[in-house]
Every structure is written in structure tokens, then in C-alpha cells.
Design a protein around this motif. Structure first.
Motif, PDB file in Angstrom:
ATOM      1  N   SER A  29     -54.725  41.152  40.795  1.00 21.63           N
ATOM      2  CA  SER A  29     -53.447  40.650  40.696  1.00 21.63           C
ATOM      3  C   SER A  29     -52.485  41.835  41.032  1.00 21.63           C
ATOM      4  O   SER A  29     -52.704  43.141  40.954  1.00 21.63           O
ATOM      5  CB  SER A  29     -53.221  40.285  39.086  1.00 21.63           C
ATOM      6  OG  SER A  29     -53.949  39.445  38.753  1.00 21.63           O
ATOM      7  N   LEU A  30     -51.570  41.389  41.983  1.00 20.59           N
ATOM      8  CA  LEU A  30     -50.434  42.332  42.081  1.00 20.59           C
ATOM      9  C   LEU A  30     -49.187  41.664  41.333  1.00 20.59           C
ATOM     10  O   LEU A  30     -48.455  40.651  41.937  1.00 20.59           O
ATOM     11  CB  LEU A  30     -49.886  42.061  43.772  1.00 20.59           C
ATOM     12  CG  LEU A  30     -51.119  42.815  44.709  1.00 20.59           C
ATOM     13  CD1 LEU A  30     -50.958  42.501  45.966  1.00 20.59           C
ATOM     14  CD2 LEU A  30     -51.251  44.272  44.223  1.00 20.59           C
ATOM     15  N   VAL A  87     -54.479  39.186  50.935  1.00 21.43           N
ATOM     16  CA  VAL A  87     -53.356  39.073  49.907  1.00 21.43           C
ATOM     17  C   VAL A  87     -52.880  37.601  49.964  1.00 21.43           C
ATOM     18  O   VAL A  87     -52.384  37.235  50.937  1.00 21.43           O
ATOM     19  CB  VAL A  87     -52.107  39.986  50.304  1.00 21.43           C
ATOM     20  CG1 VAL A  87     -51.024  39.814  49.463  1.00 21.43           C
ATOM     21  CG2 VAL A  87     -52.681  41.830  50.038  1.00 21.43           C
ATOM     22  N   LEU A 125     -44.900  44.970  42.594  1.00 25.86           N
ATOM     23  CA  LEU A 125     -44.233  44.692  43.794  1.00 25.86           C
ATOM     24  C   LEU A 125     -42.755  45.245  43.779  1.00 25.86           C
ATOM     25  O   LEU A 125     -42.378  45.532  44.964  1.00 25.86           O
ATOM     26  CB  LEU A 125     -43.912  43.203  44.056  1.00 25.86           C
ATOM     27  CG  LEU A 125     -44.986  42.343  44.230  1.00 25.86           C
ATOM     28  CD1 LEU A 125     -44.700  40.682  44.157  1.00 25.86           C
ATOM     29  CD2 LEU A 125     -45.865  42.478  45.619  1.00 25.86           C
ATOM     30  N   CYS A 144     -50.191  34.802  48.415  1.00 31.04           N
ATOM     31  CA  CYS A 144     -49.043  34.592  48.016  1.00 31.04           C
ATOM     32  C   CYS A 144     -48.442  33.180  48.298  1.00 31.04           C
ATOM     33  O   CYS A 144     -48.003  32.913  49.388  1.00 31.04           O
ATOM     34  CB  CYS A 144     -47.969  35.483  48.033  1.00 31.04           C
ATOM     35  SG  CYS A 144     -46.371  35.462  46.813  1.00 31.04           S
ATOM     36  N   VAL A 171     -44.095  41.495  49.907  1.00 28.89           N
ATOM     37  CA  VAL A 171     -45.581  41.153  50.299  1.00 28.89           C
ATOM     38  C   VAL A 171     -45.830  41.351  51.719  1.00 28.89           C
ATOM     39  O   VAL A 171     -46.597  42.200  52.214  1.00 28.89           O
ATOM     40  CB  VAL A 171     -45.897  39.840  49.825  1.00 28.89           C
ATOM     41  CG1 VAL A 171     -47.319  39.367  50.161  1.00 28.89           C
ATOM     42  CG2 VAL A 171     -45.940  39.951  48.168  1.00 28.89           C
ATOM     43  N   ALA A 180     -50.885  37.711  44.672  1.00 34.58           N
ATOM     44  CA  ALA A 180     -49.397  38.397  44.333  1.00 34.58           C
ATOM     45  C   ALA A 180     -48.626  37.204  43.805  1.00 34.58           C
ATOM     46  O   ALA A 180     -48.567  36.215  44.169  1.00 34.58           O
ATOM     47  CB  ALA A 180     -49.015  38.607  45.733  1.00 34.58           C
ATOM     48  N   ASP A 208     -39.396  38.920  46.941  1.00 34.85           N
ATOM     49  CA  ASP A 208     -40.660  39.036  46.682  1.00 34.85           C
ATOM     50  C   ASP A 208     -41.540  38.925  47.692  1.00 34.85           C
ATOM     51  O   ASP A 208     -42.612  39.476  48.082  1.00 34.85           O
ATOM     52  CB  ASP A 208     -41.249  38.176  45.398  1.00 34.85           C
ATOM     53  CG  ASP A 208     -40.369  38.630  44.063  1.00 34.85           C
ATOM     54  OD1 ASP A 208     -40.085  39.796  43.869  1.00 34.85           O
ATOM     55  OD2 ASP A 208     -40.261  37.655  43.388  1.00 34.85           O
ATOM     56  N   LEU A 212     -46.947  50.059  44.824  1.00 30.92           N
ATOM     57  CA  LEU A 212     -47.874  48.822  45.692  1.00 30.92           C
ATOM     58  C   LEU A 212     -48.469  49.296  46.781  1.00 30.92           C
ATOM     59  O   LEU A 212     -49.853  48.841  46.969  1.00 30.92           O
ATOM     60  CB  LEU A 212     -46.779  47.881  46.295  1.00 30.92           C
ATOM     61  CG  LEU A 212     -46.955  46.771  47.051  1.00 30.92           C
ATOM     62  CD1 LEU A 212     -48.049  45.996  46.333  1.00 30.92           C
ATOM     63  CD2 LEU A 212     -45.822  45.947  47.594  1.00 30.92           C
TER      64      LEU A 212
END
Length: 429
Positions: free
Chosen positions: A166-167, A110, A172, A112, A206, A195, A202, A178
Motif C-alpha cells: 500500500s501507498l 502502481v 504520498l 491508483c 503518484v 496508492a 494526490d 515515497l
């Protein structure tokens, strides 16, 4: 024995990410490739970052260095790995993440790279730098690694053989959805999920995936995600620098924003002490103060920074001068009881009357001012009394931006790295 590893593609990235670990009291070090991979004294550290210095190399050489870093961590028995990437996506992100997944057995990564405090955010998969798509900024003309694509899933898909998904923010925001999506990705082919992220909340969402799927996800990002990721690691608390105590008597709204920032960035706990209850007659106020002190001490002994507040808004203001002085005296006694029971790295005192009350309760003669942590926010150490030498920062209620108290706490912990054993030995700690 080390238990956290960070793989970064350049030295500055390794440094700013390992600093998150150091701020939490972990003995931390950055090792340079290749000499650092032969380091024989890693058992002295709890967190290790390896700088592969691969961002500006060819893809093949960069991947080879990342592979060597993975094998270094495997041999060291370190399984908790964080992949530091550039917040603006310069470098061989796809190939390097892919290599770590293959070497260390991750089925899902993941990513971000959002870093809100530095104006890097991701919305709908698009990377924004100071509100502009990255491809419209000067980074599109970076001489070493131009970033000419703002849509990150598309940018990444061109760099990796693995599935890219994509997240978005909507996912989220829905914890159940999620969790279901992540479980599905873990059960399928190797996947890299990009993400969104526009706020500290946020990033925390995650990072919370680590608690739901411990050890199964490779987390990748800037130093912005590293803090929440670290907080969700089930690791023994370090024996390094003690936590800080923040005492706030001011009702200025700026304090609320600053406390929220400290809680989000460092996991600090906030304990409220109603001012009206401090005015209760004996022994009622002592009982109330004792219960509050127990909460604060428990938080500090769990090695979490703690904020003790007597006011949340102007509605809590005590306008009777005599009553206000009595609250100050009793608050000071409460704080003295707290620091007499457990170690603190130092204190941040907000509000002039609050600072005076606390310092007087500790028998201080004054404060030896040594520097400013921010304009108008001085730092020093207690002068006189058995608590002489304890680091302290004083702040007027309305001073400072949102991160002011967080910066003050970091300064306190840095100052506390000097030997404070003399201060505490006199109190029997």
C-alpha cells in the motif's frame, strides 16, 4: 510514429482515457481487439489505445488478449504503456496487470484508480464510491463482475502471485519517503503498489514518480490518473490543436476555484497582471504589459494553456470608472499583442467588461453565438475583423462550477479542429 500505448479492458474505458491524449493535441485512436491489432496505419497516430474487451470474459481468455496487446505494442516500438482499469475495480485487474509486467519487463506497477471528480476515492486502501465503501454499493451486485471487497490490497492479493503493498496518503504527502519506498520496491521482487488518492494533488504526486523513475513503473488507473501521467511523459509536443488563452478580469471568487481546476487537470499556467500597473503613465505600462505578454507567449508557444488574470481578489478592484475603462483598453491591447505573436485555439473571456475590451481591441464586430458549453456560458466565434472565425467562450465572473473554465477550454480546442489557417495567415503566422 506512435509513442504512447493504453491497454483497456473495455471500449468506454479506452475511449475516456485516450480522450485525455486527444485533448492535449495528440493524434489518438482506439483499436478494437482483435481486428485493430492488424492495423497497418498506426504511424498516423501518436497515442493508441487497445480495447481488449476482456472485463466480462473468463480469466484465461482475458489474459491472452492482454498478452496479444502487449506484443502489438512491442512490435510497434511503443514502450510507454498505461493500463486502464475500472475505477470501481471490476474485471481481472490482478492477472491483467501481472501479464503486462511480465510481457513488458516491469518490476513495479502502481495502481491508483481514484477519480475524484467522479466521486471515486481511495483512503487507507479502501475504495469509496460517493463516500461509501464499494462493497456497500450496487456494484457489489453487478451481474457480470460483482465487487464484494472494499479493501483493495486484500482484493488484489487474491488475484496475483506478486507482492502487494500500500501507498497511503501519509506516504504520498512525504515526497522523500515515497521515493525511498519506490526505490526499494524496484530493487526487490515484482510488486504491485496500491496508492490512496482523494484529490487531484494526490494523483499528481503518484504520476510524478514517472519523472523520478522514467520508464520503470507501469502506471495503472482510471482516466483520472491518465492526465497527470501524460503530463509527465517526456514526449515531443504535438503539432495539433494550439493551446487556449483564458483572460479573466472578474474578481468573483468562483474564478479562483475554476482556474485551480484548470491548472490541476490540464497543467495550465497562470500569469498575473497587476491592474494598478496598467494605470501607470507611458511608457511604464507598455513595459509592464510587454513583459507580461512575453510570459504568456512563451507559455503558449510551449503548447500550454495560459490564464491571464488582472485580479486575484476584491482587493484588486479599481472602483474609479474611468480608471477601470482604461485598464480594460490596455488589457485589450495586451491580448491583441499576444495573439498577434502566436497561435491560440481560441479564447475564454471572463467578465463582461473584459470580453468587450478584448473583442474591440481585435476589431471584432460581435460574436456569432453557436451553442452553450454549460448553462449560461455561450460559445461561438468572433465576427468581423482579421480574427473572424476564432473560437471564443464568454463567461460571467460568478457563473459555473469548479470545472467550468476547464470545460470551456475543451470546447475551444474541439472547435479549433476546424481549419483556422485563414485567420492566422492574414496575420503572417
Amino acid at each position: 510514429m506512435p509513442y504512447l500505448g493504453i491497454i483497456a479492458d473495455d471500449l468506454t474505458g479506452a475511449n475516456d482515457t485516450i480522450a485525455v491524449c486527444a485533448e492535449q493535441g495528440l493524434a489518438s485512436v482506439v483499436l478494437l481487439h482483435p481486428a485493430g491489432l492488424n492495423c497497418t496505419k498506426i504511424d498516423a497516430f501518436q497515442a493508441i489505445a487497445v480495447s481488449t474487451d476482456s472485463r466480462n470474459l473468463g480469466q484465461k481468455e482475458g489474459v491472452n488478449r492482454v498478452r496479444q496487446a502487449c506484443r502489438f505494442f512491442q512490435e510497434a516500438g511503443i514502450s510507454r504503456i498505461y493500463k486502464k482499469i475500472d475505477s470501481t475495480w471490476r474485471g481481472w485487474i490482478g492477472p491483467e496487470v501481472e501479464t503486462i509486467m511480465e510481457e513488458l519487463g516491469f518490476d513495479l506497477a502502481v495502481i491508483c484508480s481514484s477519480f475524484p471528480i467522479n466521486k471515486r476515492t481511495i483512503v487507507g486502501g479502501y475504495l469509496l464510491v460517493d463516500g461509501q465503501p464499494v462493497a456497500r454499493t450496487a456494484l457489489a451486485k453487478d451481474p457480470a463482475f460483482p465487487v464484494t471487497e472494499s479493501y483493495l490490497p486484500g482484493y488484489l492479493a487474491a488475484q496475483t502471485r506478486f507482492r502487494v503493498v500500500s501507498l497511503p496518503l501519509t506516504t504520498l504527502a512525504d515526497g522523500k519517503r515515497l521515493e525511498e519506498e519506490i526505490r526499494g520496491y524496484l530493487a526487490g521482487e515484482k510488486t504491485i503498489a496500491v496508492a490512496d488518492g482523494v484529490s487531484e494533488q494526490d494523483l499528481a504526486q503518484v504520476a510524478s514518480l514517472e519523472l523520478k523513475f522514467p520508464g520503470r513503473i507501469l502506471f495503472c488507473g482510471s482516466a483520472g490518473l491518465a492526465g497527470p501521467w501524460l503530463k509527465n511523459q517526456e514526449i515531443a509536443k504535438p503539432l495539433g490543436v494550439s493551446p487556449a488563452l483564458v483572460v479573466i478580469g472578474s474578481t468573483n471568487p468562483a474564478n479562483g476555484r475554476q482556474v485551480e481546476c484548470l491548472a490541476e487537470s490540464a497543467g495550465a499556467e497562470v500569469v498575473w497582471m497587476e491592474p494598478s500597473r496598467l494605470l501607470a503613465p507611458d511608457p511604464f505600462w507598455q513595459k509592464e504589459a510587454g513583459e507580461i505578454a512575453d510570459k504568456v507567449v512563451a507559455c503558449l508557444q510551449a503548447r500550454r494553456d495560459c490564464v491571464l488574470r488582472t485580479s486575484r481578489s476584491s482587493a484588486d478592484v479599481i472602483r474609479d470608472p474611468e480608471a477601470a475603462r482604461e485598464i480594460g483598453l490596455r488589457l485589450g491591447k495586451t491580448v491583441k499583442g499576444i495573439v498577434s505573436r502566436t497561435k491560440v485555439a481560441g479564447m475564454v473571456l471572463t467578465g463582461g467588461d473584459t470580453a468587450v475590451a478584448v473583442l474591440q481591441s481585435l476589431g471584432a464586430h460581435g460574436v456569432e453565438v453557436q451553442s452553450e458549453v454549460l448553462p449560461g456560458i455561450p460559445a461561438g466565434k468572433i465576427l468581423g475583423g482579421v480574427w473572424a472565425g476564432l473560437p471564443v467562450v464568454t463567461k460571467a465572473g460568478g457563473f459555473g462550477e469548479a470545472a467550468a473554465i476547464s470545460v470551456a477550454v475543451r470546447h475551444i480546442k474541439s472547435a479549433a479542429k476546424i481549419n483556422l489557417s485563414k485567420v492566422y495567415n492574414e496575420r503572417g503566422h
